[in-house]
Write a protein that holds these residues in place. Structure first.
Motif, PDB file in Angstrom:
ATOM      1  N   VAL A 174       1.010   7.206  -6.384  1.00 57.67           N
ATOM      2  CA  VAL A 174      -0.117   8.136  -6.446  1.00 57.67           C
ATOM      3  C   VAL A 174       0.340   9.559  -6.145  1.00 57.67           C
ATOM      4  CG1 VAL A 174      -2.259   8.793  -5.248  1.00 57.67           C
ATOM      5  CG2 VAL A 174      -1.905   6.439  -5.960  1.00 57.67           C
ATOM      6  N   ALA A 175       1.297   9.716  -5.244  1.00 53.27           N
ATOM      7  CA  ALA A 175       1.745  11.053  -4.825  1.00 53.27           C
ATOM      8  C   ALA A 175       2.533  11.788  -5.898  1.00 53.27           C
ATOM      9  CB  ALA A 175       2.589  10.939  -3.558  1.00 53.27           C
ATOM     10  N   ILE A 176       3.142  11.067  -6.830  1.00 55.09           N
ATOM     11  CA  ILE A 176       4.010  11.706  -7.835  1.00 55.09           C
ATOM     12  C   ILE A 176       3.303  12.819  -8.598  1.00 55.09           C
ATOM     13  CG2 ILE A 176       5.265  11.309  -9.998  1.00 55.09           C
ATOM     14  CD1 ILE A 176       6.136   8.588  -8.775  1.00 55.09           C
ATOM     15  N   VAL A 201       0.834  -1.203   0.000  1.00 58.15           N
ATOM     16  CA  VAL A 201       0.000   0.000   0.000  1.00 58.15           C
ATOM     17  C   VAL A 201       0.870   1.255   0.000  1.00 58.15           C
ATOM     18  CG1 VAL A 201      -1.632   1.334   1.408  1.00 58.15           C
ATOM     19  CG2 VAL A 201      -2.054  -1.091   0.966  1.00 58.15           C
ATOM     20  N   LEU A 202       1.929   1.271   0.807  1.00 56.79           N
ATOM     21  CA  LEU A 202       2.833   2.424   0.811  1.00 56.79           C
ATOM     22  C   LEU A 202       3.467   2.637  -0.560  1.00 56.79           C
ATOM     23  CD1 LEU A 202       4.698   2.335   4.253  1.00 56.79           C
ATOM     24  CD2 LEU A 202       3.138   4.078   3.387  1.00 56.79           C
ATOM     25  N   ALA A 203       3.842   1.551  -1.215  1.00 58.64           N
ATOM     26  CA  ALA A 203       4.418   1.666  -2.558  1.00 58.64           C
ATOM     27  C   ALA A 203       3.411   2.290  -3.523  1.00 58.64           C
ATOM     28  CB  ALA A 203       4.858   0.290  -3.060  1.00 58.64           C
ATOM     29  N   MET A 204       2.147   1.887  -3.427  1.00 58.16           N
ATOM     30  CA  MET A 204       1.115   2.474  -4.288  1.00 58.16           C
ATOM     31  C   MET A 204       0.905   3.951  -3.958  1.00 58.16           C
ATOM     32  SD  MET A 204      -1.703  -0.545  -4.691  1.00 58.16           S
ATOM     33  CE  MET A 204      -1.679  -1.121  -3.009  1.00 58.16           C
ATOM     34  N   CYS A 244      -5.400   8.170  -2.624  1.00 54.20           N
ATOM     35  CA  CYS A 244      -4.714   7.090  -1.895  1.00 54.20           C
ATOM     36  C   CYS A 244      -5.724   6.110  -1.325  1.00 54.20           C
ATOM     37  CB  CYS A 244      -3.831   7.663  -0.784  1.00 54.20           C
ATOM     38  SG  CYS A 244      -2.346   8.468  -1.386  1.00 54.20           S
ATOM     39  N   TRP A 245      -6.821   6.633  -0.756  1.00 53.16           N
ATOM     40  CA  TRP A 245      -7.868   5.769  -0.193  1.00 53.16           C
ATOM     41  C   TRP A 245      -8.491   4.912  -1.299  1.00 53.16           C
ATOM     42  CZ3 TRP A 245     -13.222   5.391  -0.823  1.00 53.16           C
ATOM     43  CH2 TRP A 245     -13.881   4.593   0.108  1.00 53.16           C
TER      44      TRP A 245
END
Length: 156
Positions: A36-38, A29-32, A69-70
């Motif tokens: 997403v944040a990029i 999940v952190l990797a995703m 993210c959710w």
């Protein structure tokens, strides 16, 4: 003939396995979330012209990022549960999400499960601890989504 479905584990044990599987699922999940944040970071840098600019914590951009993210986390969970009943973190602990009747749950039930589990997590995990007092050892999101978590037998 005996029922091949596994019997529910004691609540304390099942809660421990759930927590361990959540710990395992933090990593994908952190990797995703990084991916997403990029685009949000790029938009913020383009708007401010400064790499060190700090995003306001309650800005529209920050809320949109958390919403994405959710949603991505929900896609990961629901698609994993639909495909085989398990996320990556559930596999080592032999946990599986099934419908209340033991069949494969519907996508709607899985999205309800994810949404209610999210609210439960935000409320300090109260919905998870519900399993301690529930007569069928179901969490709040299990009960209201028509799903349940089972522990699969060991492979021989």
């Amino acid at each position: 003939m005996t029922d091949p479905s596994p019997t529910p584990a004691p609540p304390r044990t099942l809660i421990l396995w759930r927590l361990l599987s959540l710990l395992y699922d933090v990593w994908p999940v952190l990797a995703m979330w990084f991916v997403v944040a990029i685009p949000f970071v790029l938009v913020d840098v383009a708007a401010s012209g400064n790499v060190r600019h700090n995003v306001e914590p309650f800005s529209l951009l920050a809320w949109l990022q958390w919403g994405c993210c959710w949603l991505v986390t929900g896609l990961y969970a629901v698609l994993s549960w639909r495909r085989g009943g398990q996320t990556l973190g559930m596999r080592p602990w032999r946990l599986k999400v099934v419908a209340a009747d033991g069949a494969a749950p519907t996508a709607g039930a899985l999205w309800r499960r994810y949404a209610l589990a999210s609210l439960s997590t935000l409320a300090g995990g109260l919905g998870f601890w519900w399993a301690w007092i529930d007569r069928d050892r179901l969490t709040f999101h299990d009960r209201f989504s028509g799903t349940r978590m089972i522990r699969l037998p060991k492979r021989r």
